[in-house]
Scaffold this active site. Structure first.
Site, PDB file in Angstrom:
ATOM      1  N   LEU A  32      -4.976  -9.364   0.132  1.00 36.10           N
ATOM      2  CA  LEU A  32      -4.997  -7.205  -0.540  1.00 36.10           C
ATOM      3  C   LEU A  32      -4.485  -7.883  -2.349  1.00 36.10           C
ATOM      4  O   LEU A  32      -4.950  -6.527  -2.734  1.00 36.10           O
ATOM      5  CB  LEU A  32      -3.890  -6.843   0.179  1.00 36.10           C
ATOM      6  CG  LEU A  32      -3.943  -6.041   1.406  1.00 36.10           C
ATOM      7  CD1 LEU A  32      -2.875  -5.323   2.093  1.00 36.10           C
ATOM      8  CD2 LEU A  32      -5.049  -5.114   1.467  1.00 36.10           C
ATOM      9  N   ASP A  67      13.682  -0.734 -10.474  1.00 28.97           N
ATOM     10  CA  ASP A  67      12.440  -1.034 -10.706  1.00 28.97           C
ATOM     11  C   ASP A  67      11.346   0.097 -10.492  1.00 28.97           C
ATOM     12  O   ASP A  67      10.226  -0.313 -10.265  1.00 28.97           O
ATOM     13  CB  ASP A  67      12.169  -2.587  -9.990  1.00 28.97           C
ATOM     14  CG  ASP A  67      10.384  -2.928 -11.135  1.00 28.97           C
ATOM     15  OD1 ASP A  67      10.358  -2.856 -11.935  1.00 28.97           O
ATOM     16  OD2 ASP A  67       9.813  -4.192 -10.529  1.00 28.97           O
ATOM     17  N   GLY A 102       4.649 -13.787  -4.387  1.00 25.22           N
ATOM     18  CA  GLY A 102       3.602 -14.599  -3.568  1.00 25.22           C
ATOM     19  C   GLY A 102       2.541 -13.699  -3.247  1.00 25.22           C
ATOM     20  O   GLY A 102       1.685 -12.376  -3.991  1.00 25.22           O
TER      21      GLY A 102
END
Length: 560
Positions: free
Chosen positions: A21, A137, A27
């Site tokens: 995806l 965030d 990662g």
């Protein structure tokens, strides 16, 4: 979604991976399926980060925070391994794009969609804060769009409200420039109001398609977020007032998530749109529907391709042998009836005759066909030689235009020199109180004019001295403003030249006329840029930057 590559795993835990995806600094994220057929998103940590103890602590915190928040507001955590050689977490798959991807592909969202988005995210933040967490965030790439409402993801730098220690290195600020609050940029204590500021920046981006504090290098964007006002000219009036409250510099002046939700959903229109699934514009909703349909068509072998698009063969298929032609049965010749011969149209003697059509044989590429003769119908047509007189005329015209342009440039340059020399020169003795040098072409707003004073600080928050600033009228290129900095041992005086005027700020360059360059005195080489921003309370935020790095800041109040 991309196909799996050679270095990608085929299975993580009990989940079979179907495709990739995306990838980021943490990662890679894969699409997978459980043994029961549930589609999941599996985030696998990069090998070089798996051995970092600080990163593992951050990864554990992300998994724990997402589990506490729950699946109504974020993608639910289904399984995780935070202690293995390659830590991973599996969450429910949200079949929708991120807000950043949707805006890049389809443009800004309409006002109704932005209000529904803001109401849902404000409700999510209220739930997060009630759990004693701060996201820290909130940005467009961490907001996923689904038919039943947005989801807030990536709690990687979430911190508990009562935490006494930080897992980040000293002096290291985490977050995304352009969406970080001023207190987060300064490295100060961050609370729920910081998430409200970030949410306001996210909604401004969703409504306009541009960052509210502009683009560029990170230090410049962070400086504008701390000292300048956001660019919300493209936002509709009602929504603009709400976003200005979220983007207030003072955390205490920002609304709570509950109040923001009430502002955005005062007539419950956003709630109805979310309940009926009609809160997204038609192109985005159609893209989500196509993604869901492709997800259902995934092949069972885990290649990430679909049944509608079969895989390409690895080698060219053998060419089929042509079927043998049947032997034609000879026909008896036809005898024309007696009489004069029919008249045949006369052809040009050089024109070739076209061969009679034949039955089609095996298909051949056009490159392998034999060259066909080109018919010739007569001698070439006579054309008189071209005259070159037109080129000479064109060259003369170009030369005349260039001479006229050069004369105009010289005249303009001479007038500019005369205008500059005619403006009032500034000496070191009169720098703090210079008169306006741009009479008749003033571009400085009246709110800035006058004398201002305040305590200046270096970028490390140590005192630099008291700044006295006199702003005069003038135009671009005029030296109509001066400043004095006095720290008790050194007195510096400088003249300022106006270089830029925007709707929210004035920008000058400065030149030192009295004092010693270095230490408290700056501007000796005329490369310092000084930015003035009028705040709502009538004060001026004053910032000094060199090569994009902030060196001094001050809050000035009017004294005369």
């Amino acid at each position: 979604m991309q196909s799996l590559e050679d270095d990608d795993p085929r299975r993580v835990g009990e989940y079979r991976l179907l495709g990739r995806l995306g990838a980021g600094g943490m990662g890679r994220v894969y699409l997978g399926r459980s043994a029961r057929g549930r589609t999941v998103a599996v985030k696998v940590v990069r090998p070089e980060l798996a051995g970092d103890r600080e990163f593992r602590a951050r990864f554990r915190r992300e998994v724990d925070a997402a589990r506490r928040v729950g699946g109504e507001w974020t993608a639910p955590v289904l399984d995780a391994d935070t202690e293995g050689d390659r830590p991973w977490v599996a969450t429910g798959y949200v079949a929708g794009p991120s807000l950043s991807a949707a805006v890049r592909q389809f443009g800004p969202l309409p006002g109704a969609s932005v209000r529904a988005l803001g109401a849902r995210l404000a409700e999510a933040l209220a739930h997060v804060h009630a759990l004693g967490l701060v996201h820290r965030d909130v940005k467009p790439s961490n907001v996923l769009l689904a038919p039943d409402g947005p989801r807030l993801i990536d709690f990687g730098i979430t911190r508990a409200l009562d935490a006494n220690t930080s897992l980040t290195r000293p002096g290291y600020t985490v977050g995304s420039p352009g969406f970080m609050s001023p207190e987060q940029t300064r490295g100060s204590k961050v609370g729920p109001a910081s998430d409200v500021f970030s949410l306001g920046a996210v909604l401004a981006y969703a409504a306009t398609g541009v960052l509210p504090y502009g683009e560029g290098v990170a230090p410049a964007v962070l400086f504008r977020a701390v000292y300048e006002q956001p660019d919300l000219l493209l936002v509709e009036e009602t929504l603009r007032r709400n976003l200005l409250g979220c983007l207030a510099k003072d955390p205490a002046a920002r609304p709570s998530p509950q109040l923001l939700r009430a502002w955005l959903d005062d007539d419950r229109e956003a709630t109805r749109d979310l309940a009926t699934g009609s809160w997204l514009p038609a192109p985005v909703a159609a893209a989500i529907g196509r993604a869901a349909a492709q997800l259902l068509d995934l092949e069972a072998d885990g290649t990430g391709t679909t049944h509608a698009v079969p895989p390409r063969p690895t080698s060219a298929p053998p060419r089929p042998e042509p079927a043998p032609r049947p032997t034609p049965t000879p026909r008896r010749p036809t005898v024309p009836p007696p009489g004069p011969a029919p008249t045949v149209p006369r052809r040009h003697p050089t024109a070739p005759t076209r061969p009679a059509p034949t039955r089609p044989g095996p298909t051949r590429h056009w490159r392998h066909l034999p060259p066909q003769p080109i018919p010739v119908y007569g001698p070439p047509r006579y054309r008189p030689p071209r005259r070159r007189r037109g080129w000479l005329v064109l060259v003369l015209v170009v030369l005349v235009v260039l001479l006229i342009a050069a004369a105009g440039y010289a005249l303009t340059h001479r007038e500019a020199q005369t205008s500059t020399s005619g403006s009032a020169p500034v000496t070191g003795a009169t720098a703090p109180g210079v008169p306006g040098g741009g009479a008749g072409r003033n571009v400085v707003p009246a709110a800035y004019l006058g004398t201002w004073s305040g305590q200046a600080l270096y970028s490390n928050n140590t005192p630099a001295g008291v700044v006295t600033l006199t702003v005069g009228t003038g135009g671009i290129g005029d030296r109509s403003t001066g400043s004095r900095l006095d720290n008790g041992t050194t007195r510096c005086e400088a003249v300022w030249t106006l270089v830029e005027v925007s709707s929210i700020s004035l920008t000058y360059t400065s030149r030192l006329v009295r004092g010693t360059p270095g230490g408290a005195c700056t501007g000796g080489d005329a490369i310092d840029r000084r930015t003035l921003v009028i705040e709502r309370d009538g004060t001026i935020h004053y910032g000094v930057s060199r090569a994009g790095v902030v060196t001094q800041i001050a809050l000035l109040r009017k004294t005369g």
